[in-house]
Scaffold this motif. Structure first.
Motif, PDB file in Angstrom:
ATOM      1  N   THR A 149       0.330  -1.143   0.023  1.00 31.22           N
ATOM      2  CA  THR A 149      -0.329  -0.398   0.000  1.00 31.22           C
ATOM      3  C   THR A 149       0.912   1.458   0.014  1.00 31.22           C
ATOM      4  OG1 THR A 149      -1.499  -0.978   1.307  1.00 31.22           O
ATOM      5  CG2 THR A 149      -1.703   1.387   1.294  1.00 31.22           C
ATOM      6  N   VAL A 150       0.327   2.810  -0.424  1.00 28.58           N
ATOM      7  CA  VAL A 150       1.056   3.883  -0.878  1.00 28.58           C
ATOM      8  C   VAL A 150      -0.333   4.496  -0.476  1.00 28.58           C
ATOM      9  CG1 VAL A 150       2.310   4.741  -1.910  1.00 28.58           C
ATOM     10  CG2 VAL A 150       2.937   2.613  -2.207  1.00 28.58           C
ATOM     11  N   MET A 151       0.470   5.616   0.383  1.00 28.45           N
ATOM     12  CA  MET A 151      -0.420   6.447   0.611  1.00 28.45           C
ATOM     13  C   MET A 151      -0.346   7.732   0.287  1.00 28.45           C
ATOM     14  SD  MET A 151      -2.557   8.103   3.737  1.00 28.45           S
ATOM     15  CE  MET A 151      -1.389   8.521   4.621  1.00 28.45           C
ATOM     16  N   VAL A 152      -0.722   8.995  -0.886  1.00 27.46           N
ATOM     17  CA  VAL A 152       0.124  10.070  -1.708  1.00 27.46           C
ATOM     18  C   VAL A 152      -0.743  10.894  -0.774  1.00 27.46           C
ATOM     19  CG1 VAL A 152       0.029  11.408  -3.395  1.00 27.46           C
ATOM     20  CG2 VAL A 152       0.424   8.591  -3.141  1.00 27.46           C
ATOM     21  N   LEU A 153      -0.507  11.717   0.212  1.00 27.72           N
ATOM     22  CA  LEU A 153      -1.151  13.269   0.532  1.00 27.72           C
ATOM     23  C   LEU A 153      -1.419  14.222  -0.668  1.00 27.72           C
ATOM     24  CD1 LEU A 153      -2.899  13.744   3.165  1.00 27.72           C
ATOM     25  CD2 LEU A 153      -0.943  14.585   4.184  1.00 27.72           C
ATOM     26  N   LEU A 154      -2.528  15.024  -0.471  1.00 26.89           N
ATOM     27  CA  LEU A 154      -2.139  16.270  -1.649  1.00 26.89           C
ATOM     28  C   LEU A 154      -1.785  18.020  -0.658  1.00 26.89           C
ATOM     29  CD1 LEU A 154      -2.585  17.818  -4.539  1.00 26.89           C
ATOM     30  CD2 LEU A 154      -5.304  17.617  -4.153  1.00 26.89           C
TER      31      LEU A 154
END
Length: 888
Positions: free
Chosen positions: A764-769
């Motif tokens: 899993t990879v989480m990308v935050l804007l």
């Protein structure tokens, strides 16, 4: 006018927000206005909820008014006007109110109905009216603000159900000592971003939320309202000294005590965890997740152990052990391997925990100034061993020493929360219900955070003889960082013009004696000049605290005679100050007393009185769901780009920057065995006024996750999210929440917030804007990257992040003063290399997208040289789907 179908109810439970809504709204009901006003003065709030509704249809129909209120709040009044007939509320002893209500019902007048639910505390009335009728509702309630983790938080749940021509929320704050900070988190969603207007001065603040009819719409031509969620105001006050604040007004005083800048006391803590069969599944998973983080919080000065129980009782360690890196790691492994099954033997588990603390104390293992506590986590009633709750309570009281405290966490609604609350209160602790929602582990961690930093012991607040009377609790066992102790009472007539208070307490290696004073008349004079202050706050706050403390005493009263005496005191105060409590009721009647309705406040034994609750959560679903990366091993990558690597075995965080250039693509994870590659492309800050040779800041502008077996690539930029499978390209914006699954790749987008990419349910990879002001001269929008601990890489995984799946051995020594007096330096030995490292911090934006939180770490210079394999330039790849060439 009223057709014998008026319903008025109060439900009592653990709700911490105010919710205002109409159920089953008819299209023929015209909402004219919806107004909520809160006046907060010296941490005491008076909230008024008003609404006007018109039956614009051709037929008679029922119109309802429901308000969810904080469990700790007391309703103080309710009025209702139906076509000119006004119903006015008054609080009376429950038996008196019921008798008057019964008389009205016997005469065939309007009847009320009291119903009870276990999941929320709700004021509810429903009126059946003919066409053309206009109904006006007005409800008042009061509560004392509680400081938790350094803030007071006032929350209102707004759910009108449809568009309202006149919609307005006003929150007025007046703090005589001054306001240190005030904020309005955007908890209603991006739709209403910036609509809450805040004005503040040194001691006042006003927050107004007043969306127009058009702004309320979900879309430009929608007829439904987008208002559905929590409206929150958070603030803290200025504190000139650790002695506290003393406020005197209206013949009463309130003393607030919240010292800071003190070293935490060492802890001795035994975690008692229910591992019976009912904990199987999500409950156990979330408890384990929370415990992983909680154990990481322990220091070498703390001592701990773990007791887990079902029908049997087991101890991870028979004795308390120091919170060293090795012991914490072993404990986390033990927790991770727990398999729930069997019954529930609470009594023996608590006895074993107490014995552990007693043994450590008797053997002199623990610091006499330390704080000893037991933290019980359970989801059900006892089924094995001693199952009589009163017997367990007596057994525990008999063996618990005065210096020990018990904190109880009840998971879900199967547990007898009243029992957990009683044993906590009786043993100098507090209780908290944990709701089995998506964030249960966060609830547990939040509760622990509130009690994990004890700063003081044995706190006593005293006043000169013959200066005060009817003082509330003024001796406290502990004070925790970020909280507040409050003492109130009546001021006696005196020739003096000032009131003094004296506070004594024990801190780490020192004893404190503090004094403060307040002028008798100064605050009243200031309040008279304030348009929106609650002038009767001190009198009502004293009554509020006193009634709640009496309710707690009543639940622990050992004899029926003592219980009757306490009951009478509660009734007298509640009627005098117009509080609806479990012992009083609100009688609502027309001005001629011809029509009557009854608001009752029954008490569910499984709910508890609520006074001992600390950091409670609401079961109501929020608009924003925060996805938190719960990390044992976690890598964070933020602007410029900063890497934060947590090494659980070494119990430390390592930071380094990559000093690369705009346009470069850095390989973050390269795992040929799993067929997964994660790359990030850098963008630079704006070059306005920057010389061509001058270095610009860099950020991740695009993050790509490529899954080779299925040929799928997810490319996340600050503008959009692309899902490509080699033949088709699907683009999604940040403007909507979406869940997409293609083969073994799952994509979850949270509107204007984050993207979660999950590959084969293993990685899993989480990308935050991160959005910035578009007109900022240098800053640009950028992405943050978070990779959790439970990713299942193959043995071939590498990359700037992937290489730390196998944690290196790290030793830090030779700590000394650095060139910067605020930052220590040390020597780090890793992979056979000795590096000079600096103690610093980086920002983690997972929980706070705007400001972030500081992560203290050892900073490695020269783009991580010596800590990462090879040189950072070895990780520059040509394309967003390129794997890292092997070997480096």
């Amino acid at each position: 006018i009223l057709q014998k179908t008026c319903f008025l109810s109060i439900f009592q439970s653990d709700i911490l927000i105010c919710r205002f809504f109409f159920n089953s709204v008819s299209r023929n009901q015209l909402f004219y206005s919806y107004k909520v006003e809160s006046r907060i003065t010296s941490r005491f709030s008076h909230t008024t909820v008003k609404s006007s509704v018109v039956n614009s249809g051709p037929n008679a129909q029922s119109i309802g008014f429901n308000v969810q209120i904080p469990k700790r709040a007391f309703i103080t009044n309710f009025t209702m006007n139906v076509n000119g007939i006004t119903f006015v509320g008054s609080v009376k002893e429950k038996t008196v109110a019921r008798n008057l209500y019964a008389q009205a019902r016997a005469r065939g007048k309007a009847a009320g109905l009291v119903r009870y639910r276990t999941d929320m505390e709700t004021f509810k009335t429903e009126v059946h009216v003919p066409p053309g009728s206009k109904i006006e509702f007005e409800l008042h309630y009061q509560e004392m603000m509680q400081r938790k983790l350094g803030f007071y938080e006032h929350s209102l749940y707004l759910q009108p159900g449809r568009l309202v021509p006149q919609f307005q929320v006003d929150v007025y704050i007046y703090e005589p000592s001054g306001i240190a900070s005030v904020e309005t988190p955007n908890t209603l969603g991006e739709h209403f971003s910036g609509m809450a207007k805040l004005t503040s001065s040194k001691d006042k603040a006003h927050v107004v939320f007043k969306p127009s009819l058009q702004q309320q719409r979900k879309c430009e031509n929608c007829t439904t309202s987008a208002i559905d969620g929590v409206f929150t105001v958070k603030y803290d006050v200025l504190r000139d000294s650790n002695a506290g604040e003393l406020h005197v007004s209206d013949g009463h005083f309130v003393h607030f005590f919240a010292p800071a800048n003190l070293s935490p006391l060492p802890k001795n803590i035994v975690f008692v965890i229910d591992v019976s069969g009912s904990m199987w599944g999500v409950k156990m998973k979330q408890t384990v997740e929370a415990m992983q983080t909680i154990l990481d919080d322990l220091t070498m000065d703390d001592y701990f152990s773990i007791v887990d129980f079902n029908h049997n009782v087991r101890c991870w360690s028979e004795e308390l052990v120091p919170g060293s890196t090795i012991q914490v790691a072993e404990a986390k492994k033990y927790i991770q391997n727990i398999k729930p099954n069997g019954g529930t033997n609470i009594n023996e588990a608590l006895m074993r925990a107490v014995q552990m603390l007693v043994k450590a104390s008797n053997q002199g293992m623990i610091d006499p100034r330390s704080v000893s506590m037991i933290m019980l986590v359970s989801d059900g009633d006892p089924t094995v061993g001693e199952i009589k709750l009163s017997a367990i309570q007596k057994n525990l009281k008999k063996v618990m020493r005065e210096e020990f405290s018990l904190f109880s966490l009840g998971i879900g609604f199967d547990v007898d929360y009243d029992f957990l609350e009683r044993i906590a209160m009786e043993n100098r602790g507090v209780a908290q219900r944990i709701y089995t929602s998506h964030d249960a582990s966060d609830q547990i961690r939040r509760f622990y955070s509130q009690v994990s930093s004890p700063l003081l012991r044995k706190i006593t607040v005293q006043f000169p003889e013959d200066s005060v009377s009817d003082v509330t609790q003024n001796h406290f066992d502990k004070y925790f960082s970020g909280s507040e102790l409050v003492v109130a009472g009546k001021v006696l007539p005196s020739d003096s013009t000032t009131l003094n208070s004296f506070t004594t307490a024990s801190a780490d290696r020192l004893d404190l004696s503090l004094q403060t004073e307040a002028d008798y008349l100064e605050l009243d004079a200031a309040l008279a000049q304030q348009q929106h202050a609650f002038t009767g706050f001190a009198r009502q706050m004293w009554a509020y605290i006193t009634v709640n403390q009496l309710l707690a005493e009543r639940s622990l009263a050992p004899t029926a005679g003592q219980k009757r005496k306490i009951t009478q005191r509660i009734l007298t105060l509640a009627v005098e100050h117009q509080f609806v409590t479990p012992l009083t009721a609100l009688l609502v009647e027309s001005e001629e007393a011809k029509e009557r309705l009854l608001a009752d406040s029954p008490k569910d034994p499984k709910q508890g009185s609520g006074m001992a609750a600390l950091g409670g959560r609401t079961p109501v679903q929020m608009v924003h769901i925060t996805v938190v990366c719960l990390c044992v091993f976690c890598v964070t990558v933020e602007n410029d780009p900063h890497f934060i690597v947590h090494l659980p075995k070494n119990n430390m965080d390592i930071c380094f920057n990559i000093d690369s250039e705009p346009g470069h693509i850095l390989n973050l994870v390269s795992d040929p065995g799993a067929g997964v590659v994660v790359n990030g492309q850098l963008v630079g800050s704006k070059r306005v006024g920057v010389e061509d040779k001058e270095k610009v800041n860099t950020y991740f502008g695009t993050v790509s996750v490529f899954y080779q077996p299925d040929g799928i690539r997810v490319s996340v930029s600050t503008d959009r999210i692309d899902l490509t499978d080699g033949r088709n390209n699907h683009s999604f914006t940040w403007g909507a929440t979406a869940d997409i699954t293609q083969d073994r790749v799952k994509l979850s987008i949270v509107k204007d917030s984050k993207v979660m990419v999950t590959v084969d349910d293993k990685i899993t990879v989480m990308v935050l804007l991160h959005r910035v002001w578009k007109k900022h001269p240098t800053h640009v929008d950028f992405l943050g990257l978070y990779i959790p601990n439970n990713n299942q890489y193959s043995s071939q995984a590498h990359g700037l992040i992937g290489q730390f799946g196998q944690e290196p051995e790290v030793r830090v020594f030779n700590l000394h003063q650095g060139a910067d007096p605020l930052k220590k330096e040390a020597t780090m030995e890793v992979k056979g290399t000795k590096l000079v490292v600096t103690r610093g911090w980086q920002k983690d934006y997972r929980r706070d997208n705007k400001r972030g939180s500081d992560v203290f770490c050892w900073f490695i210079h020269n783009s991580g040289k010596g800590f990462i394999d090879g040189h950072y330039t070895n990780y520059i790849v040509p394309r967003l789907d390129s794997f890292l060439p092997l070997p480096l």
